[in-house]
Design a protein around this motif. Structure first.
Motif, PDB file in Angstrom:
ATOM      1  N   LEU A  56      45.047  38.504  49.992  1.00 48.76           N
ATOM      2  CA  LEU A  56      46.013  37.584  49.380  1.00 48.76           C
ATOM      3  C   LEU A  56      45.525  36.143  49.468  1.00 48.76           C
ATOM      4  CD1 LEU A  56      49.381  39.101  50.693  1.00 48.76           C
ATOM      5  CD2 LEU A  56      48.483  39.189  48.354  1.00 48.76           C
ATOM      6  N   ASP A  57      45.058  35.733  50.653  1.00 51.61           N
ATOM      7  CA  ASP A  57      44.559  34.361  50.813  1.00 51.61           C
ATOM      8  C   ASP A  57      43.338  34.117  49.930  1.00 51.61           C
ATOM      9  OD1 ASP A  57      46.554  33.963  52.632  1.00 51.61           O
ATOM     10  OD2 ASP A  57      45.266  34.134  54.409  1.00 51.61           O
ATOM     11  N   GLY A  58      42.479  35.141  49.813  1.00 48.26           N
ATOM     12  CA  GLY A  58      41.289  34.989  48.969  1.00 48.26           C
ATOM     13  C   GLY A  58      41.651  34.789  47.507  1.00 48.26           C
ATOM     14  N   CYS A  59      42.632  35.536  47.021  1.00 48.63           N
ATOM     15  CA  CYS A  59      43.068  35.363  45.638  1.00 48.63           C
ATOM     16  C   CYS A  59      43.591  33.952  45.394  1.00 48.63           C
ATOM     17  CB  CYS A  59      44.160  36.378  45.301  1.00 48.63           C
ATOM     18  SG  CYS A  59      43.562  38.073  45.124  1.00 48.63           S
ATOM     19  N   VAL A  60      44.416  33.470  46.300  1.00 45.11           N
ATOM     20  CA  VAL A  60      44.977  32.131  46.131  1.00 45.11           C
ATOM     21  C   VAL A  60      43.863  31.089  46.153  1.00 45.11           C
ATOM     22  CG1 VAL A  60      46.491  30.394  47.162  1.00 45.11           C
ATOM     23  CG2 VAL A  60      47.206  32.788  47.062  1.00 45.11           C
ATOM     24  N   SER A  61      42.922  31.273  47.059  1.00 47.35           N
ATOM     25  CA  SER A  61      41.786  30.340  47.118  1.00 47.35           C
ATOM     26  C   SER A  61      41.033  30.325  45.794  1.00 47.35           C
ATOM     27  CB  SER A  61      40.850  30.745  48.260  1.00 47.35           C
ATOM     28  OG  SER A  61      39.672  29.974  48.239  1.00 47.35           O
ATOM     29  N   ARG A  62      40.844  31.516  45.208  1.00 47.51           N
ATOM     30  CA  ARG A  62      40.141  31.586  43.927  1.00 47.51           C
ATOM     31  C   ARG A  62      40.957  30.924  42.819  1.00 47.51           C
ATOM     32  NH1 ARG A  62      34.908  33.759  42.823  1.00 47.51           N
ATOM     33  NH2 ARG A  62      34.667  33.637  40.562  1.00 47.51           N
ATOM     34  N   PHE A  63      42.268  31.114  42.828  1.00 43.64           N
ATOM     35  CA  PHE A  63      43.115  30.484  41.810  1.00 43.64           C
ATOM     36  C   PHE A  63      43.017  28.966  41.889  1.00 43.64           C
ATOM     37  CE2 PHE A  63      46.098  34.384  42.334  1.00 43.64           C
ATOM     38  CZ  PHE A  63      45.247  35.150  41.558  1.00 43.64           C
ATOM     39  N   LEU A  64      42.993  28.440  43.104  1.00 44.32           N
ATOM     40  CA  LEU A  64      42.934  26.989  43.283  1.00 44.32           C
ATOM     41  C   LEU A  64      41.574  26.418  42.885  1.00 44.32           C
ATOM     42  CD1 LEU A  64      44.798  26.728  46.700  1.00 44.32           C
ATOM     43  CD2 LEU A  64      45.615  25.843  44.497  1.00 44.32           C
ATOM     44  N   THR A  65      40.552  27.263  42.940  1.00 45.74           N
ATOM     45  CA  THR A  65      39.203  26.800  42.574  1.00 45.74           C
ATOM     46  C   THR A  65      39.093  26.535  41.090  1.00 45.74           C
ATOM     47  OG1 THR A  65      38.254  28.061  44.402  1.00 45.74           O
ATOM     48  CG2 THR A  65      36.754  27.426  42.624  1.00 45.74           C
ATOM     49  N   GLY A  66      39.865  27.231  40.277  1.00 46.88           N
ATOM     50  CA  GLY A  66      39.782  27.067  38.829  1.00 46.88           C
ATOM     51  C   GLY A  66      38.826  28.071  38.231  1.00 46.88           C
ATOM     52  N   GLY A  67      38.326  27.766  37.052  1.00 49.35           N
ATOM     53  CA  GLY A  67      37.426  28.676  36.355  1.00 49.35           C
ATOM     54  C   GLY A  67      38.065  29.246  35.109  1.00 49.35           C
ATOM     55  N   THR A  68      37.280  30.001  34.372  1.00 43.86           N
ATOM     56  CA  THR A  68      37.739  30.548  33.105  1.00 43.86           C
ATOM     57  C   THR A  68      38.701  31.706  33.319  1.00 43.86           C
ATOM     58  OG1 THR A  68      35.935  32.146  32.969  1.00 43.86           O
ATOM     59  CG2 THR A  68      35.503  29.943  32.098  1.00 43.86           C
ATOM     60  N   ALA A  69      39.332  32.100  32.209  1.00 43.32           N
ATOM     61  CA  ALA A  69      40.254  33.233  32.263  1.00 43.32           C
ATOM     62  C   ALA A  69      39.526  34.505  32.678  1.00 43.32           C
ATOM     63  CB  ALA A  69      40.912  33.419  30.897  1.00 43.32           C
ATOM     64  N   ALA A  70      38.297  34.701  32.178  1.00 47.12           N
ATOM     65  CA  ALA A  70      37.537  35.909  32.522  1.00 47.12           C
ATOM     66  C   ALA A  70      37.200  35.939  34.009  1.00 47.12           C
ATOM     67  CB  ALA A  70      36.261  35.969  31.692  1.00 47.12           C
ATOM     68  N   GLU A  71      36.883  34.778  34.579  1.00 51.77           N
ATOM     69  CA  GLU A  71      36.556  34.721  36.009  1.00 51.77           C
ATOM     70  C   GLU A  71      37.771  34.980  36.879  1.00 51.77           C
ATOM     71  OE1 GLU A  71      35.016  30.808  35.982  1.00 51.77           O
ATOM     72  OE2 GLU A  71      32.945  31.409  35.657  1.00 51.77           O
ATOM     73  N   ALA A  72      38.948  34.592  36.408  1.00 49.99           N
ATOM     74  CA  ALA A  72      40.169  34.749  37.208  1.00 49.99           C
ATOM     75  C   ALA A  72      40.814  36.105  37.051  1.00 49.99           C
ATOM     76  CB  ALA A  72      41.170  33.652  36.821  1.00 49.99           C
ATOM     77  N   ALA A  73      40.541  36.788  35.937  1.00 49.78           N
ATOM     78  CA  ALA A  73      41.291  38.008  35.592  1.00 49.78           C
ATOM     79  C   ALA A  73      41.291  39.062  36.693  1.00 49.78           C
ATOM     80  CB  ALA A  73      40.751  38.593  34.281  1.00 49.78           C
ATOM     81  N   PRO A  74      40.143  39.426  37.311  1.00 48.35           N
ATOM     82  CA  PRO A  74      40.202  40.494  38.327  1.00 48.35           C
ATOM     83  C   PRO A  74      41.016  40.101  39.552  1.00 48.35           C
ATOM     84  CG  PRO A  74      38.004  39.529  38.226  1.00 48.35           C
ATOM     85  CD  PRO A  74      38.756  39.000  37.047  1.00 48.35           C
ATOM     86  N   PHE A  75      41.052  38.828  39.876  1.00 47.41           N
ATOM     87  CA  PHE A  75      41.825  38.402  41.044  1.00 47.41           C
ATOM     88  C   PHE A  75      43.323  38.410  40.744  1.00 47.41           C
ATOM     89  CE2 PHE A  75      37.584  36.574  41.278  1.00 47.41           C
ATOM     90  CZ  PHE A  75      37.162  37.097  42.485  1.00 47.41           C
ATOM     91  N   VAL A  76      43.664  38.134  39.470  1.00 48.88           N
ATOM     92  CA  VAL A  76      45.060  38.297  39.052  1.00 48.88           C
ATOM     93  C   VAL A  76      45.443  39.774  39.160  1.00 48.88           C
ATOM     94  CG1 VAL A  76      46.641  38.152  37.090  1.00 48.88           C
ATOM     95  CG2 VAL A  76      45.038  36.276  37.552  1.00 48.88           C
ATOM     96  N   THR A  77      44.543  40.659  38.716  1.00 48.48           N
ATOM     97  CA  THR A  77      44.793  42.102  38.820  1.00 48.48           C
ATOM     98  C   THR A  77      44.970  42.519  40.277  1.00 48.48           C
ATOM     99  OG1 THR A  77      43.491  42.510  36.819  1.00 48.48           O
ATOM    100  CG2 THR A  77      43.829  44.381  38.313  1.00 48.48           C
TER     101      THR A  77
END
Length: 877
Positions: free
Chosen positions: A235-256
């Motif tokens: 959970l913390d890793g996903c939030v960290s990735r969301f805060l980092t930014g990036g494209t929709a494709a880069e974020a999609a698996p972490f949203v999943t």
């Protein structure tokens, strides 16, 4: 060479890995050093053997790698050897096993050092499909094997992490979805880095489309359920990735992953999800909104921050969400966020602006002064009716500053360079590349070739010898140019080279011309009449020089950047010719390039010219120049090949010459549209200077080709010319406005502004062309609208309104007819142009459209345009 080294090289040549490994294990330290000294020199020497040697090295790469790994002393030496490009031709997994077998006797710390160095040397896999990236992992397996074997903490390197993900994908697929993560020795190293490394996204969720296939994301969720992986780390890793930014494709698996973990409301990091709203990709923003709705910890300050972030995003759906949140909030909470509605006042569509105004008015009694002030300031940008509603609720709103239209300006064409004055200057100019073709430059070179060949032929031949030796075959073989190089009898830069060849070597030129004429008789030119006219002018110069004849001057060399020839200069050139008759096409071209305004006294001077051409020039000057051809415009349906865009109706023009004009001119001024393959030319930039005083006639030729070959540069040049303008000219501009590339559409905008600044834009014809070409699907309305909006802002608002007063009635939907996509945006431009112009009156069909019920952009702008034209409603922006 040391005998041990020789023995190692011999075993490399045999290609037996087993034999080589056994031999290497039996070497002592001195023998290993001897091999290490010999290997680099041997490999370098072998590489000099050419392609076959390079291929053999590639085949033997696994053995070369084994020898280096076993014999080099330092970890950096081994890492460098294993990283050599020519030694990459190995099967990575087998190579890792073999190399590890020769490294097992090395000290632990040495192997740890090598592991770290190999990890640091890894580079990201190239972009492309996941399988292509898996195949590129040549160096990863050995680095990973050393990390696992030594237990060393690998250094930070995104390529190492993404390589692990790709190898895991491969293992899962090869084992038909069998879980692999739990027993992987690198999992604990990799887990925290998955949320930081670039290049891992596509692998994490790979295989999700295959029923029953377990993805890495799916495995992580299962491991979190069993406790093998801490759930909070994920959970913390996903939030960290969301805060980092990036494209929709880069974020999609972490949203999943986040959704699959199904966090409780208490686990939602509300503050972090609010912080991602301003700039995160759309999938992350959507997730954040879902989670914020579930959370019960969104206080008033965070609520205000959230809606402020959403109203500043470009996506309509998020702005609409923010307005709805404010509308649905209790009055006290909603009033605290009223200032967030201010950015919505600038947002399209109008229905969203109107809803924001309604919400603001509802909350006005509960809103403190800072929020009230923000609304009053933003309200100045709204139309008058919305300003009045806000003023009634929030207090007086300042009137918007009047929109001042900028003055119209036309960009002048660059001046022509001075004529080439010397043999050396001409030789230097010919040495430069002749492509891309610049008509003014080539006219300048052609004029210099003719004049200098007349004045200093021997010196010119001598000066062009280096050019001749470099640019033409020796010995000369004409057939190579006729059958081996296309365009030698059509491309103008090739014809110009042939003019120079005719000076330097007339015999070679005559041989080439004879073969080209024979070839051309069997394969006639498909070029349109204007390009054939240009070609004939160059060919007659070639013919002149091939006959070893010269003329003191060409008549038609332009004296102005538009292609015009000054009339006084033309008479002076004719005087230089004396009794000699000019070249036929050159003479007709010179007459075509005369300005439309001529001094009648020049005819008196021309009376003294002794040649037949002189009498024709005198008659032309007395008549005020050449007559204009007859131009007609039409719309028609044409059957085109499947590879062409099929319009419902195309715009075309016809040309008919006046009686009694010379044959070259009659051919140039004859045009009729045809079905089948449309007319085509790559050289339309040559055309406007052919007849710079007969603009509408040239537009007819451009119109025939322009829709299939968007050389809008010719349209921009046409705008600087002289002569009649009408719907043919307007149609070329409209087709340029509908061109695919923004740079081409910018040239069409430049043409509009140039004509408008000179008071020559046929605005009503432009509007009719817009209406008919859009209805016929020859151009896209959205592109047309963007150009009209641009030129309105640049000061052509009155001309745009004149055009749209013609175009809009042609494009409005009839009762029961579906409106054309993008028409609302066109009406928005019409509102702006009409208001800036102060237009009043009626447009057929507008009142009926404005009376329809609905909140679409089209109906909103129809009402605004109707109000502007009928009541003189004030206009804002």
């Amino acid at each position: 060479m040391n005998t041990t080294a020789q023995a190692v090289l011999e075993r490399i040549e045999t290609g037996s890995v087993t034999d080589l490994v056994t031999f290497l294990h039996g070497l002592d330290d001195d023998s290993r050093r001897a091999v290490a000294r010999s290997l680099p020199a041997h490999l370098s020497e072998r590489r000099r053997g050419g392609f076959e040697a390079e291929r053999r090295i590639w085949e033997l790469a696994p053995l070369y790698r084994l020898a280096g790994a076993a014999c080099f002393g330092g970890a950096e030496q081994v890492a460098s050897w294993l990283s050599r490009h020519e030694l990459n031709g190995v099967e990575p997994k087998a190579d890792a096993v073999h190399v590890m077998s020769v490294l097992r006797d090395r000290p632990l710390e040495w192997r740890r050092d090598l592991a770290v160095r190999l990890v640091r040397r890894l580079r990201p896999a190239p972009s492309g499909s996941t399988w292509r990236r898996v195949e590129s992992l040549r160096a990863w397996d050995l680095a990973a094997a050393l990390v696992i074997d030594t237990g060393v903490e690998p250094p930070e390197n995104d390529a190492f992490v993404s390589g692990w993900v790709l190898r895991m994908v491969e293992r899962q697929w090869m084992n038909q979805g069998t879980p692999m993560l739990a027993g992987d020795p690198l999992l604990d190293h990799m887990l925290p880095r998955l949320f930081e490394a670039a290049g891992v996204a596509d692998g994490l969720d790979w295989g999700r489309w295959s029923e029953g296939h377990l993805t890495i994301i799916g495995e992580l969720v299962e491991l979190a359920r069993t406790g093998r992986v801490p759930r909070q780390v994920l959970l913390d890793g996903c939030v960290s990735r969301f805060l980092t930014g990036g494209t929709a494709a880069e974020a999609a698996p972490f949203v999943t992953l986040w959704r699959a973990l199904r966090p409780e409301a208490a686990e939602i990091p509300v503050t972090d999800f609010v912080r991602v709203l301003p700039s995160a990709s759309s999938p992350v923003v959507q997730l954040a909104l879902e989670e914020l709705r579930r959370s019960e910890a969104l206080d008033t300050d965070l609520f205000a921050e959230a809606v402020q972030a959403l109203t500043c995003r470009p996506e309509k759906k998020y702005v609409a969400t923010a307005v709805k949140w404010i509308a649905d909030a209790p009055p006290a909470r909603g009033a605290a966020t009223v200032a967030a509605l201010a950015p919505v006042f600038d947002f399209d569509p109008p229905s969203l602006r109107e809803r924001a105004v309604r919400v603001a008015v509802k909350l006005a009694p509960h809103t403190a002064e800072p929020g009230r002030q923000a609304i009053r300031e933003a309200a100045t940008r709204l139309p008058a009716d919305l300003r009045e509603r806000l003023a009634a609720a929030f207090g007086p709103v300042d009137e918007p500053e009047p929109v001042a239209a900028p003055p119209l300006t036309a960009t002048a064409l660059p001046a022509l360079p001075p004529p080439i004055a010397s043999v050396a200057e001409l030789a230097a100019e010919l040495d430069k590349p002749l492509w891309p073709e610049d008509p003014a430059r080539m006219e300048r070179i052609l004029a210099a070739l003719v004049e200098l060949a007349h004045q200093h032929r021997d010196a010119l031949v001598a000066a062009l010898q280096p050019w001749w030796q470099t640019n033409w075959q020796h010995p000369f073989e004409a057939r190579a140019y006729v059958y081996g190089i296309s365009g030698f009898d059509e491309d103008i830069h090739a014809l110009l080279r042939r003019c120079a060849l005719a000076v330097v070597s007339p015999s070679d030129s005559r041989e080439l011309t004879a073969l080209l004429n024979d070839y051309g008789s069997r394969w006639p030119s498909s070029e349109p009449a204007p390009q054939r006219f240009v070609q004939q002018r160059f060919r007659e110069v070639i013919s002149l020089l091939e006959r070893d004849e010269t003329l003191p001057v060409l008549l038609a060399t332009p004296t102005a950047p538009t292609g015009h020839v000054d009339a006084v200069t033309l008479v002076a050139r004719m005087e230089r010719l004396g009794n000699a008759e000019p070249l036929p096409y050159d003479f007709v071209q010179a007459l075509l390039r005369l300005p439309r305004e001529l001094d009648p006294d020049l005819a008196v001077r021309a009376e003294k010219l002794p040649s037949e051409a002189g009498r024709r020039l005198e008659a032309c000057l007395r008549a005020g120049g050449l007559p204009d051809p007859h131009v007609t415009w039409e719309l028609g349906a044409f059957d085109r090949p499947a590879s062409y865009h099929q319009s419902l109706r195309e715009a075309h023009a016809r040309l008919a010459p006046p009686e009694g004009v010379p044959r070259p001119l009659a051919e140039l001024w004859t045009l009729a549209p045809k079905t089948g393959y449309p007319a085509f030319s790559r050289n339309m930039t040559w055309w406007p200077p052919i007849m710079p005083s007969h603009r509408e006639a040239m537009a007819a030729h451009l119109l025939e080709c322009l829709a299939w070959n968007h050389q809008v540069e010719a349209v921009a040049a046409l705008a600087h010319n002289d002569g009649p303008v009408g719907i043919a000219t307007a149609s070329t501009i409209v087709i340029g406005m509908g061109a695919q590339l923004p740079a081409q559409r910018a040239l069409a905008a430049e043409a509009i502004l140039t004509l408008a600044a000179h008071g020559e834009l046929p605005a009503a014809d432009l509007g009719r062309a817009v209406g008919h070409l859009v209805r016929g699907e020859q151009v896209k309305l959205s592109r047309i609208t963007a150009v009209l909006d641009e030129v309105t802002a640049a000061g052509a608002h009155a001309h745009v309104w004149t055009a749209l007063a013609e175009a809009v009635p042609l494009l409005l939907p009839a009762p029961g007819e579906k409106a054309r996509p993008g028409l609302g945006d066109l009406l928005k431009v019409a509102v702006r142009a009409a208001a800036l112009t102060g237009a009043r009156g009626e447009l057929p069909g507008l009142a009926e459209l404005a009376a329809r019920k609905g909140s679409s952009l089209l109906l909103h702008e129809a009402r605004r345009l109707y109000q502007t034209l009928s009541a003189g409603a004030a206009y804002s922006g």
